[in-house]
Motif scaffolding. Structure first.
Motif, short mmCIF file in Angstrom:
data_model
loop_
_atom_site.label_atom_id
_atom_site.label_comp_id
_atom_site.label_asym_id
_atom_site.label_seq_id
_atom_site.Cartn_x
_atom_site.Cartn_y
_atom_site.Cartn_z
N LEU A 20 -1.29 6.64 3.85
CA LEU A 20 -1.38 8.10 3.82
C LEU A 20 -0.33 8.72 4.73
O LEU A 20 -0.06 8.20 5.82
CB LEU A 20 -2.75 8.56 4.32
CG LEU A 20 -3.93 8.44 3.39
CD1 LEU A 20 -5.21 8.78 4.13
CD2 LEU A 20 -3.77 9.35 2.20
N THR A 21 0.21 9.84 4.32
CA THR A 21 1.08 10.64 5.18
C THR A 21 0.23 11.72 5.84
O THR A 21 -0.96 11.89 5.50
CB THR A 21 2.19 11.31 4.36
OG1 THR A 21 1.57 12.24 3.45
CG2 THR A 21 3.03 10.29 3.59
N GLU A 73 -7.56 -5.23 5.45
CA GLU A 73 -7.34 -4.82 4.06
C GLU A 73 -6.08 -3.98 3.96
O GLU A 73 -5.85 -3.08 4.76
CB GLU A 73 -8.52 -4.03 3.51
CG GLU A 73 -8.32 -3.65 2.06
CD GLU A 73 -9.55 -3.04 1.41
OE1 GLU A 73 -9.46 -2.70 0.23
OE2 GLU A 73 -10.58 -2.89 2.07
N GLU A 74 -5.27 -4.30 2.98
CA GLU A 74 -4.09 -3.51 2.68
C GLU A 74 -4.29 -2.92 1.28
O GLU A 74 -4.74 -3.61 0.37
CB GLU A 74 -2.83 -4.36 2.71
CG GLU A 74 -2.52 -4.89 4.10
CD GLU A 74 -1.25 -5.71 4.14
OE1 GLU A 74 -0.54 -5.60 5.15
OE2 GLU A 74 -0.97 -6.45 3.17
N GLY A 129 -8.46 9.07 -1.21
CA GLY A 129 -9.72 8.60 -0.63
C GLY A 129 -9.81 7.09 -0.59
O GLY A 129 -10.22 6.50 0.42
N VAL A 130 -9.42 6.44 -1.68
CA VAL A 130 -9.42 4.97 -1.72
C VAL A 130 -8.45 4.42 -0.69
O VAL A 130 -8.74 3.45 0.02
CB VAL A 130 -9.09 4.45 -3.14
CG1 VAL A 130 -8.81 2.95 -3.12
CG2 VAL A 130 -10.21 4.78 -4.10
N THR A 131 -7.28 5.05 -0.58
CA THR A 131 -6.28 4.60 0.39
C THR A 131 -6.82 4.74 1.81
O THR A 131 -6.70 3.81 2.61
CB THR A 131 -4.97 5.41 0.23
OG1 THR A 131 -4.52 5.29 -1.12
CG2 THR A 131 -3.90 4.91 1.17
N GLU A 132 -7.45 5.85 2.09
CA GLU A 132 -8.02 6.07 3.42
C GLU A 132 -9.11 5.05 3.72
O GLU A 132 -9.14 4.45 4.80
CB GLU A 132 -8.57 7.49 3.53
CG GLU A 132 -9.19 7.78 4.88
CD GLU A 132 -9.85 9.14 4.90
OE1 GLU A 132 -9.44 9.95 5.75
OE2 GLU A 132 -10.78 9.36 4.10
N GLU A 133 -10.02 4.86 2.78
CA GLU A 133 -11.12 3.90 2.99
C GLU A 133 -10.58 2.50 3.23
O GLU A 133 -11.05 1.79 4.12
CB GLU A 133 -12.05 3.87 1.76
CG GLU A 133 -12.89 5.10 1.60
CD GLU A 133 -13.59 5.15 0.24
OE1 GLU A 133 -13.69 4.08 -0.43
OE2 GLU A 133 -14.03 6.23 -0.15
N GLN A 193 -4.06 15.84 5.27
CA GLN A 193 -4.40 17.26 5.20
C GLN A 193 -4.97 17.60 3.83
O GLN A 193 -5.93 18.38 3.73
CB GLN A 193 -3.18 18.13 5.50
CG GLN A 193 -3.49 19.62 5.54
CD GLN A 193 -4.49 19.96 6.63
OE1 GLN A 193 -4.32 19.59 7.80
NE2 GLN A 193 -5.57 20.67 6.27
N MET A 194 -4.41 17.02 2.77
CA MET A 194 -4.93 17.27 1.43
C MET A 194 -6.38 16.82 1.33
O MET A 194 -7.22 17.53 0.78
CB MET A 194 -4.06 16.54 0.39
CG MET A 194 -4.27 17.05 -1.03
SD MET A 194 -5.63 16.28 -1.88
CE MET A 194 -5.23 16.65 -3.55
N LEU A 195 -6.69 15.64 1.89
CA LEU A 195 -8.06 15.15 1.89
C LEU A 195 -8.99 16.07 2.69
O LEU A 195 -10.11 16.36 2.27
CB LEU A 195 -8.14 13.74 2.46
CG LEU A 195 -7.89 12.60 1.50
CD1 LEU A 195 -7.93 11.27 2.24
CD2 LEU A 195 -8.87 12.59 0.35
N THR A 196 -8.52 16.54 3.83
CA THR A 196 -9.32 17.46 4.65
C THR A 196 -9.62 18.73 3.88
O THR A 196 -10.77 19.19 3.85
CB THR A 196 -8.57 17.79 5.96
OG1 THR A 196 -8.41 16.58 6.71
CG2 THR A 196 -9.32 18.82 6.79
#
Length: 163
Positions: free
Chosen positions: A108-109, A61-62, A50-54, A114-117
């Motif tokens: 994210l891969t 931001e990287e 979630g943090v990576t996606e945000e 998909q895991m987040l979904t």
């Protein structure tokens, strides 16, 4: 006996005093274990993802291990272990920064998305299960206010010098 201003103030104070303990109980994971348990490891993975996606949606931001540690309020070594686990599971990739080639960033891969979904689908199901006896207007109002609260918290965390 009527309800006067003093009694209203006492009730409001008691309600506000109960918020802290309620957050503590919520943090222990009761909400996510309502119907079907979620493995603690998957909960940790979802936080990292979630943090990576945000972060990846914010311009310029990287996301690095340091960003993960800061946003989750954990030490860098713990963040590194969580990130490594997500990489091993195929949810994240380490790539070179386009801004500073010496730095490694996280992405994210497809499996991570998909895991987040799937996790978010579970969160919604848990919320619906927990609030199944609530009137619809209360469920929606609580959801709206919770989102508002979390958004306010996020704004405060991104501007620590303004506390």
């Amino acid at each position: 006996m009527g309800t006067g201003p003093q009694q209203d103030e006492t009730q409001a104070s008691g309600l506000l005093d109960a918020v802290g303990p309620a957050f503590s109980r919520l943090r222990r994971g009761a909400a996510l274990n309502a119907e079907k348990p979620i493995a603690r490891k998957d909960l940790s993975r979802s936080l990292v993802l979630g943090v990576t996606e945000e972060g990846s949606t914010r311009e310029g931001e990287e996301v690095t291990v340091g960003v993960i540690a800061e946003r989750l309020s954990i030490d860098p070594s713990a963040a590194s272990r969580l990130v490594s686990d997500c990489i091993i599971e195929g949810y994240l990739l380490r790539t070179a920064s386009q801004v500073d080639g010496r730095r490694t960033i996280l992405q994210l891969t497809a499996a991570g998305r998909q895991m987040l979904t799937d996790f978010r689908r579970h969160q919604r199901s848990a919320y619906e299960h927990i609030t199944r006896d609530w009137p619809d207007h209360e469920r929606l109002e609580f959801a709206r206010l919770l989102i508002k609260y979390v958004d306010s918290l996020a704004r405060l965390q991104t501007r620590p010098d303004e506390h």
